[in-house]
Every structure is written in C-alpha cells, then in structure tokens.
Design a protein around this motif. Structure first.
Motif, PDB file in Angstrom:
ATOM      1  N   SER A 131       0.849  -1.199   0.000  1.00  8.19           N
ATOM      2  CA  SER A 131       0.000   0.000   0.000  1.00  8.19           C
ATOM      3  C   SER A 131       0.879   1.242   0.000  1.00  8.19           C
ATOM      4  N   LYS A 132       0.259   2.407  -0.245  1.00  6.60           N
ATOM      5  CA  LYS A 132       1.011   3.663  -0.230  1.00  6.60           C
ATOM      6  C   LYS A 132       1.694   3.875   1.117  1.00  6.60           C
TER       7      LYS A 132
ATOM      8  N   ASN B  61       2.633   1.639   3.322  1.00  7.45           N
ATOM      9  CA  ASN B  61       3.748   0.705   3.524  1.00  7.45           C
ATOM     10  C   ASN B  61       4.940   1.038   2.629  1.00  7.45           C
ATOM     11  N   ARG B  62       4.690   1.563   1.437  1.00  8.96           N
ATOM     12  CA  ARG B  62       5.809   2.039   0.610  1.00  8.96           C
ATOM     13  C   ARG B  62       6.496   3.222   1.296  1.00  8.96           C
TER      14      ARG B  62
ATOM     15  N   GLY C   7       0.446   9.212   3.668  1.00  2.85           N
ATOM     16  CA  GLY C   7       0.035   7.813   3.634  1.00  2.85           C
ATOM     17  C   GLY C   7       0.142   7.080   4.957  1.00  2.85           C
TER      18      GLY C   7
END
Length: 304
Positions: free
Chosen positions: A132-133, A135-136, A160
């Motif tokens: 996900s955004k 986690n990135r 995020g």
C-alpha cells in the motif's frame, strides 16, 4: 556554529514559470527546521535545487559548508532524503532496496535497519508493487534513516501514514535532533510542524514570507480573553490597553477581548474589579498561517 544548510538569493525558474525566488534559508545544526507552505508554493523545488537534482537559475546553496553543485556527491553521502513523490523499483523488495542503496553511502547498520523495521512495522520482504502507499512510505523512511545521516531532508514524509505512525515518526525526529543531527522537514501541515520544529520558514508563491520560532509566531496571534465581573464594567476601560485590538461586551458584566502579546495589562485592569472568571483561548496559529498562505490577494501558490 556554522549552518548545516544555507542559501543566498537562491532562484530557480522554469522558462517563464516561477519556481523559487531569492530564497535566504539558514538551518542550524542539531535542530528541526520546518519548511511550510501550501502545495505548489516551491518547497520541493527548493529541496531538489539544494540537493543538485536540478540546477539553480541564480544564487547559491551550501550544505555542510560545501557547494551544493560542485560537492554534491560528498553531500549526498551525509544526507538522508525522502522525496515528496517517492519512486521505488516495483519488482524489488524493501530489503533489496536497502542493499542497493547502502552501497553509495556510509554502510547502514543492520541493527538500525532492524530497529526501524520493528518500530514502524515495515514490510521488507514483499515486492514494492504489492505494498500500500503507507507501507511504501515506511520503506522510504527506512532508506532515509538507515545510515544515520547528519542531515535528514524530508518532503511530506508522513504522506500515507496512519495517525499512530505519524506520532511515532515525530518521536523519531525529536530523537534524531537530540543526537545532534539536523532535520529539514518540508510539509503543508502546520499541526505536524509546530509539534516538533525549533524554527520554521513559510514559503508562498516561491518567496519566503516569514522565518521565526513557534513562540515568536504565537506572540503575533491575537488570543481571545473572556472576562466576567460581579458588577458592571465599562468596555472603554479595556479598549485602550496595550495589545488589546478588539472589545466585545456581552451585557454590562462580561467582555471578550482580542489580545496580542502579554495579557498582564488585562489581568491588572481586571484586578481593579471583583472578577468572577477569566478564560483565555490559546493563540490560533492556523489563522495566522492561513493569512500568510492567502496573502493580500487571497491567492495560493502555483510553483512546484
């Protein structure tokens, strides 16, 4: 002590379009410096120019006393950077990113990486394309902090992240500064910056409009002071006091004042009467910053 980041008349234009104009910034060592402004005000342009990802039109920028253009390779080894638009290799895992980026820098300590991974719950062993955004963004935080850089340059770093992770991130910034390292924190969020910054600059339409500490900014903001009395009081008695800009009567025994600066003159004037209650609202920095954001023409930024 010499500034970690220093610019003089730094200007970047994109043809006829404005990027930033005549920026004079100075970031002291061991501090968290907030770089505030609405989206498009020129924050990212400033950072990319500082780090030599693009060349200035005019002016100069120095990091660690080194020229940002001539000495960019040496500077990059000592900087941790999280861009506002984080781009990673989709097919690589977070762990593979760590190995890839550890090479050009001072070696990242496995213990530091492990501590960051545990602290933020980072997914290091899945391909980035599956994350996900948020986690990135956590992978990006590990990459920025893993080599314990002398300077962290962070552009909208909490994008995020959920509120719990945002709070944990701000704790990490405080710890970083306590260790004597320096943080340049770019954000459009006043709440985020005022919780950790020692000093802030606000940029609007590519130009700096104010540089100050949070306390100095709060001193500029009128606060609301409500007074109630046992017997009637004339509003005019308070209207001429130092720092009082507005007096509103609620009947003849209650007043609400707008006060800029110390409230001591108001308290002393109230003490001449039998005062039932005094309440003061904290300075509303949001109002002050909205005024700076909008400017005299009510417009916003259109830079990069």
């Amino acid at each position: 002590m010499a500034a970690v980041v220093q610019t003089r008349a730094l200007t970047k234009r994109y043809g006829r379009a404005r990027g930033v104009e005549d920026l004079d910034l100075e970031v002291a060592p061991g501090t968290i410096f907030g770089f505030l402004g609405p989206n498009g005000a020129g924050k990212s342009t400033t950072i990319r120019t500082l780090l030599d990802f693009q060349r200035p039109t005019s002016g100069e920028a120095r990091v660690f006393g080194l020229d940002s253009r001539r000495d960019s390779v040496a500077i990059h080894r000592r900087v941790g950077y999280l861009p506002g638009e984080l781009t990673l290799y989709d097919r690589l895992t977070g762990r593979e990113h760590v190995r890839l980026l550890a090479g050009p820098r001072r070696a990242a300590s496995p213990a530091v990486v492990d501590a960051l991974v545990e602290r933020f719950g980072v997914e290091l062993d899945r391909p980035v394309r599956d994350l996900s955004k948020g986690n990135r963004q956590k992978v990006g935080l590990v990459l920025a902090f893993m080599h314990e850089p002398e300077l962290l340059v962070l552009d909208e770093p909490t994008s995020g992240l959920d509120p719990l992770m945002q709070d944990e991130f701000l704790r990490l910034l405080r710890e970083t500064a306590a260790e004597g390292r320096t943080v340049l924190l770019s954000s459009h969020s006043l709440d985020e910056v005022q919780r950790v910054a020692d000093r802030v600059s606000l940029i609007r339409d590519g130009r700096l409009v104010v540089t100050a500490t949070i306390a100095e900014l709060q001193a500029q903001v009128p606060r609301s002071v409500a007074l109630s009395f046992e017997s009637p009081v004339a509003p005019g008695e308070f209207a001429g006091l130092p720092g009082v800009t507005d007096v509103v009567a609620d009947g003849d025994r209650a007043l609400t004042l707008s006060v800029t600066g110390p409230v001591d003159p108001v308290v002393k004037a109230a003490a001449r009467h039998t005062t039932v209650e005094i309440t003061a609202q904290p300075a509303d920095l949001e109002t002050l910053f909205l005024r700076y954001y909008r400017g005299p023409d009510g417009g916003g930024g259109d830079g990069r």
